[in-house]
Structures are given as C-alpha cells and as structure tokens.
Design an enzyme around this catalytic site. Sequence first.
Site, PDB file in Angstrom:
ATOM      1  N   HIS A  54       0.845  -1.206   0.000  1.00  0.00           N
ATOM      2  CA  HIS A  54       0.000   0.000   0.000  1.00  0.00           C
ATOM      3  C   HIS A  54       0.870   1.242   0.000  1.00  0.00           C
ATOM      4  O   HIS A  54       1.569   1.527   0.970  1.00  0.00           O
ATOM      5  CB  HIS A  54      -0.915   0.006   1.216  1.00  0.00           C
ATOM      6  CG  HIS A  54      -1.974   1.073   1.166  1.00  0.00           C
ATOM      7  ND1 HIS A  54      -2.999   1.046   0.251  1.00  0.00           N
ATOM      8  CD2 HIS A  54      -2.162   2.197   1.904  1.00  0.00           C
ATOM      9  CE1 HIS A  54      -3.793   2.094   0.446  1.00  0.00           C
ATOM     10  NE2 HIS A  54      -3.295   2.813   1.437  1.00  0.00           N
ATOM     11  N   HIS A  56       0.907   5.516  -1.434  1.00  0.00           N
ATOM     12  CA  HIS A  56       0.491   6.717  -2.159  1.00  0.00           C
ATOM     13  C   HIS A  56       1.779   7.484  -2.438  1.00  0.00           C
ATOM     14  O   HIS A  56       2.237   8.274  -1.605  1.00  0.00           O
ATOM     15  CB  HIS A  56      -0.459   7.587  -1.335  1.00  0.00           C
ATOM     16  CG  HIS A  56      -1.631   6.855  -0.747  1.00  0.00           C
ATOM     17  ND1 HIS A  56      -2.494   6.122  -1.518  1.00  0.00           N
ATOM     18  CD2 HIS A  56      -2.087   6.759   0.522  1.00  0.00           C
ATOM     19  CE1 HIS A  56      -3.434   5.595  -0.740  1.00  0.00           C
ATOM     20  NE2 HIS A  56      -3.205   5.965   0.495  1.00  0.00           N
ATOM     21  N   GLN A  59       2.701  11.349  -1.743  1.00  0.00           N
ATOM     22  CA  GLN A  59       2.745  11.890  -0.385  1.00  0.00           C
ATOM     23  C   GLN A  59       4.155  11.895   0.202  1.00  0.00           C
ATOM     24  O   GLN A  59       4.408  12.575   1.205  1.00  0.00           O
ATOM     25  CB  GLN A  59       1.779  11.127   0.517  1.00  0.00           C
ATOM     26  CG  GLN A  59       0.323  11.384   0.160  1.00  0.00           C
ATOM     27  CD  GLN A  59      -0.666  10.616   1.019  1.00  0.00           C
ATOM     28  OE1 GLN A  59      -0.322  10.091   2.065  1.00  0.00           O
ATOM     29  NE2 GLN A  59      -1.909  10.539   0.557  1.00  0.00           N
ATOM     30  N   ARG A  81      -5.318  15.647   6.459  1.00  0.00           N
ATOM     31  CA  ARG A  81      -5.867  15.441   5.129  1.00  0.00           C
ATOM     32  C   ARG A  81      -6.082  16.768   4.403  1.00  0.00           C
ATOM     33  O   ARG A  81      -5.832  16.872   3.197  1.00  0.00           O
ATOM     34  CB  ARG A  81      -7.178  14.647   5.210  1.00  0.00           C
ATOM     35  CG  ARG A  81      -7.667  14.163   3.869  1.00  0.00           C
ATOM     36  CD  ARG A  81      -8.922  13.320   3.977  1.00  0.00           C
ATOM     37  NE  ARG A  81     -10.091  14.124   4.309  1.00  0.00           N
ATOM     38  CZ  ARG A  81     -11.348  13.765   4.039  1.00  0.00           C
ATOM     39  NH1 ARG A  81     -11.593  12.609   3.455  1.00  0.00           N
ATOM     40  NH2 ARG A  81     -12.354  14.532   4.365  1.00  0.00           N
ATOM     41  N   TYR A 120      -4.636   7.396  -6.789  1.00  0.00           N
ATOM     42  CA  TYR A 120      -5.902   8.110  -6.962  1.00  0.00           C
ATOM     43  C   TYR A 120      -5.760   9.532  -7.466  1.00  0.00           C
ATOM     44  O   TYR A 120      -6.767  10.236  -7.640  1.00  0.00           O
ATOM     45  CB  TYR A 120      -6.724   8.091  -5.669  1.00  0.00           C
ATOM     46  CG  TYR A 120      -6.055   8.627  -4.423  1.00  0.00           C
ATOM     47  CD1 TYR A 120      -5.981   9.984  -4.153  1.00  0.00           C
ATOM     48  CD2 TYR A 120      -5.544   7.755  -3.487  1.00  0.00           C
ATOM     49  CE1 TYR A 120      -5.410  10.460  -3.000  1.00  0.00           C
ATOM     50  CE2 TYR A 120      -4.978   8.216  -2.309  1.00  0.00           C
ATOM     51  CZ  TYR A 120      -4.901   9.574  -2.068  1.00  0.00           C
ATOM     52  OH  TYR A 120      -4.330  10.037  -0.909  1.00  0.00           O
ATOM     53  N   HIS A 207     -11.956   3.310  -3.376  1.00  0.00           N
ATOM     54  CA  HIS A 207     -11.203   3.970  -2.311  1.00  0.00           C
ATOM     55  C   HIS A 207     -11.653   3.574  -0.916  1.00  0.00           C
ATOM     56  O   HIS A 207     -10.859   3.155  -0.075  1.00  0.00           O
ATOM     57  CB  HIS A 207     -11.288   5.494  -2.464  1.00  0.00           C
ATOM     58  CG  HIS A 207     -10.522   6.244  -1.425  1.00  0.00           C
ATOM     59  ND1 HIS A 207     -11.054   6.583  -0.198  1.00  0.00           N
ATOM     60  CD2 HIS A 207      -9.249   6.719  -1.420  1.00  0.00           C
ATOM     61  CE1 HIS A 207     -10.147   7.230   0.521  1.00  0.00           C
ATOM     62  NE2 HIS A 207      -9.039   7.321  -0.203  1.00  0.00           N
ATOM     63  N   ARG A 210     -16.714   5.549   2.232  1.00  0.00           N
ATOM     64  CA  ARG A 210     -17.058   6.969   2.276  1.00  0.00           C
ATOM     65  C   ARG A 210     -17.066   7.580   0.877  1.00  0.00           C
ATOM     66  O   ARG A 210     -17.877   8.444   0.568  1.00  0.00           O
ATOM     67  CB  ARG A 210     -16.061   7.753   3.134  1.00  0.00           C
ATOM     68  CG  ARG A 210     -16.166   7.529   4.627  1.00  0.00           C
ATOM     69  CD  ARG A 210     -15.180   8.409   5.390  1.00  0.00           C
ATOM     70  NE  ARG A 210     -13.794   8.080   5.081  1.00  0.00           N
ATOM     71  CZ  ARG A 210     -12.982   8.814   4.339  1.00  0.00           C
ATOM     72  NH1 ARG A 210     -13.408   9.930   3.785  1.00  0.00           N
ATOM     73  NH2 ARG A 210     -11.734   8.440   4.126  1.00  0.00           N
ATOM     74  N   HIS A 232      -9.586   0.897   1.393  1.00  0.00           N
ATOM     75  CA  HIS A 232      -9.446   1.362   2.773  1.00  0.00           C
ATOM     76  C   HIS A 232     -10.665   0.909   3.569  1.00  0.00           C
ATOM     77  O   HIS A 232     -11.795   1.019   3.091  1.00  0.00           O
ATOM     78  CB  HIS A 232      -9.399   2.895   2.827  1.00  0.00           C
ATOM     79  CG  HIS A 232      -8.165   3.494   2.234  1.00  0.00           C
ATOM     80  ND1 HIS A 232      -8.201   4.485   1.284  1.00  0.00           N
ATOM     81  CD2 HIS A 232      -6.860   3.265   2.478  1.00  0.00           C
ATOM     82  CE1 HIS A 232      -6.974   4.855   0.960  1.00  0.00           C
ATOM     83  NE2 HIS A 232      -6.140   4.120   1.670  1.00  0.00           N
ATOM     84  N   HIS A 269      -5.689  -0.969   6.572  1.00  0.00           N
ATOM     85  CA  HIS A 269      -5.710  -0.379   7.925  1.00  0.00           C
ATOM     86  C   HIS A 269      -6.508  -1.242   8.906  1.00  0.00           C
ATOM     87  O   HIS A 269      -5.926  -1.847   9.794  1.00  0.00           O
ATOM     88  CB  HIS A 269      -6.213   1.063   7.928  1.00  0.00           C
ATOM     89  CG  HIS A 269      -5.421   1.985   7.085  1.00  0.00           C
ATOM     90  ND1 HIS A 269      -4.043   2.102   7.193  1.00  0.00           N
ATOM     91  CD2 HIS A 269      -5.771   2.846   6.089  1.00  0.00           C
ATOM     92  CE1 HIS A 269      -3.591   2.979   6.314  1.00  0.00           C
ATOM     93  NE2 HIS A 269      -4.616   3.448   5.630  1.00  0.00           N
ATOM     94  N   ASP A 320       2.144   3.317   2.787  1.00  0.00           N
ATOM     95  CA  ASP A 320       1.044   4.283   2.758  1.00  0.00           C
ATOM     96  C   ASP A 320       1.507   5.698   2.420  1.00  0.00           C
ATOM     97  O   ASP A 320       1.838   5.989   1.284  1.00  0.00           O
ATOM     98  CB  ASP A 320       0.291   4.233   4.086  1.00  0.00           C
ATOM     99  CG  ASP A 320      -1.059   4.940   4.029  1.00  0.00           C
ATOM    100  OD1 ASP A 320      -1.407   5.498   2.967  1.00  0.00           O
ATOM    101  OD2 ASP A 320      -1.772   4.935   5.039  1.00  0.00           O
TER     102      ASP A 320
END
Length: 455
Positions: A54, A56, A59, A81, A120, A207, A210, A232, A269, A320
């Site tokens: 995992h 991203h 970041q 965030r 994403y 994703h 949510r 997630h 997670h 992550d």
Amino acid sequence: MQIIHAGQALTPDGWQDDLAVAIDDSGRIAAVGPQSSIADTRVDLLLPAPLNLHSHAFQRAMAGLTEARGPDPRDSFWTWRRLMYRFLDQLSPDDIEAIAALVFMEMLEAGYGAVAEFHYLHHAACGTPYDNLSEMSQRIVAAAMQAGIGLTLLPVLYQHGGCDRRALAGGQRRFGNDPDRFLALQAEAAQAVHAAASDYAMGLAPHSLRAVDPDGLTAVLGQAATGPVHMHLAEQVAEVDEVHAHLGARPAEWLLANHPVDARWCLIHCTQMTGTETDALAATGAVAGLCPLTESNLGDGIFNGTRFAGQGGAIGVGSDSNVQISFFEELKTLEYSQRLRDLSRAALATEGRSTGRVLYDAAAAGGAQAGGRDVGRIAPGAWADLAGYRTDTAQLCGRRGDAALDSLVFAGGGPAALREVWSAGRHVVTRGRHIHRDAIVATYMRRMARLETDI
C-alpha cells in the site's frame, strides 16, 4: 542466467545453508540447490524481498511538512488530510513521475522488491481530465520502470466527498470519476502496465465506503473478474460513525454482508474493528494491509493483530503515506503496538518461530497475495524478488536463522546490512545503493525546488 550464492537463505523448507539460486533471463528463479564454483553475486543472508502492499507515492514529497499543530484544538487525521489536499494541488505529471521514481528507489533500498501503488491522483487541478485520461497512471508506470521495481497498479475509484454523496471539493476534485469514466481510465492504464514489463500487474481499488457509493462499488466489481481488489476499511472512528449512520452498519460489517470478500481482497488499515469483525475478516482469507508507521503518524489506532493472527488471518505491510520508508520499522512498529496495548512481549511470536520470523513470513506471503504477484518464496518458478544482506555488522554479529531476522527487525540492523536487491531478476541495488540513485535524486530535487512547501 544469474547465479547468487547465499551463506544462508530462508526457503519454503526453512533455513538452508550454502545455497545457490539461479535466475533465468525471464526474471524467474530457475533453480535452487547446492553452491557451485560459479557465482555472479555472493551474500551472507538471502531473503525473499517482500511486496509493499500500500503506497500513495506522491505523499512522500510532503513528509515532514505536517508535524506542526494547526489551529484546531486537537490535531488529527482530518487536519492532516486538508493539508495534503493543499499540497497536491500543485503537482504536475512531471512532478508525480519524479516523486514516484524517488519513492520506488527508496523502497528497493529498504529491501522491498515490488509495490502495489494505490493511485488516486488522476486529473489536473480543479478535476479537469488530461487529454490522455490515464496520464497520471502512465507516469506511475514510467517511474516504476526507471527504478526497476515490480509494480501492481491499483487505479482508485473516488466518487464522493462522503457517505452523503456530497460533491468533491478542493484537492479531492483531482481524484474524482464516475464508474464509467473510471473503467475507461482503468482500461487505458492496463494497456500501459501490460506493455511495460512482463511481471507488472493490474488491480482495482474502490477507495473506501465513504468515497464510493454502493451502486458504484457493485458496478466496478462487476468488471473485475480477476486481479487484486484493495480498499481502505475502518481506519478512523469518524469514518466508522459516518458509514454506520448512512449504511446502517459499521464498515467491515457492511462490506462482509454485501460482497463476497475472499483471498483477492486486501483491506487497508482495519484499525477500528470489533473482535467479531476481526474474526469475520480473518475467515474470508483476505489480507489485512497494515501500514504501522503511517497509522502511528496519523493516530489511526492499533490493529487487533494478535486476535487476527490467532484466527489464521493473513497480513502484509505497506508504507502508505511514505512518511518513512523502512520495511523493518513497519514490522517492529506493528509488534510494538501489540505489546504496548496488551502489556506483553513477543506478542506475535509462536512456539516454533521467533517474532521477527513470524512477521517476515507473514509480510512476504501476505504481500505476494495482495499484489497478485508470485513472490515471497525462494523457489523455482517464482519471480526473483530477492534481498541479500551481510551479517558481519555490529547489529548482526554473524547471527544465523531466526536470530538474524530478529536483529534486522528489532536491533536496527536492516539499513547497514542490506547489500543487494533483485526485482524480477533486475539487479537494481548493489552494495546497498540503487544503481540509478544519483540521477533519480537529482531529478527529484529539481522538481521539488519549484513546489511551495509552506502548507
């Protein structure tokens, strides 16, 4: 054909001494047997290189920029965030490629052989699609090729700003697609992946509950008959409460009741699950994708690792947010979280295997499963994702077997000991240094010089 000689190696049959591993021109392990007089590379300790399940990548460029407390009385994941969205608004395709190349290089230098990139960031600022719809996905592929890392690309479906289906705002707009446009993007990205390297693979990543509504989830899963599915799940208390309020069940409870979750799935997670949910997820055969350094950094909570392991659950680890890229620190942080919660020691060890051995075996197998990549074992036919270590360091002192693994994980021995890394036979790290380090770092530094880092 490449030949590696290992003083000791961790194989599916356990520890073996004085082993020769042959890698064929396709990048797979051709043979494993006794040492001969011919060797291209010699290492003290040879391990299957794990897959980072995992990431991203983008970041990584904001690591270290979000550690000051903001105006909120209690800083949290949600304030972090907002800062992340402000940062990503600046990033161009060239920036993304340069950042990802650096991240992937650092992963290889940390002993990973491959990565599942949960990608994403699809569009330009304000959510405008690029003329090439999969432009950003193709930049991830190009960065992986530069670094020589194995890749499972996971384009992410992101529809809404929350369970109430509110419109995406700010930086989120760069993520957004409806299911139809997402599937078109996915198809384009798949072409780039399959053209790049024979060991590269595709997966699918709704994703979260949510950001993806039930209809959208059903639509994209209906087009994903094969390959990994990542999502997630149950990361934050506020997320659990929001999902429960809108869907009438907690995230893990709702997902397991409404979709046939199985070994293709990797749920990321899972730090906010009940004991019953923990047991139920373990029974599916899905991988719990744990990112202990990021989960600690963001205050996500502690995964119920001892209970999950006791039920035979599969785990793997990922980096992550890439705030720190260290495979052994991920393993140590996972184990220490269990000890701190339960006031125990050797929480995940078993009677026959030390803590470091249990963690390494689990991460190697779980990463391979989550990435849909035939790795995690030193055996004929597997991709040659391998990591070679020296044992003549102050931290390892010539130790063997499980004691050597424990020293890599818990005594800080990993960085000094890593010598060689192969990814599908590509010999990309030698003497502890990536073969293209200078060029990759120079390009990254040029791109970073133009970014505003006061976020």
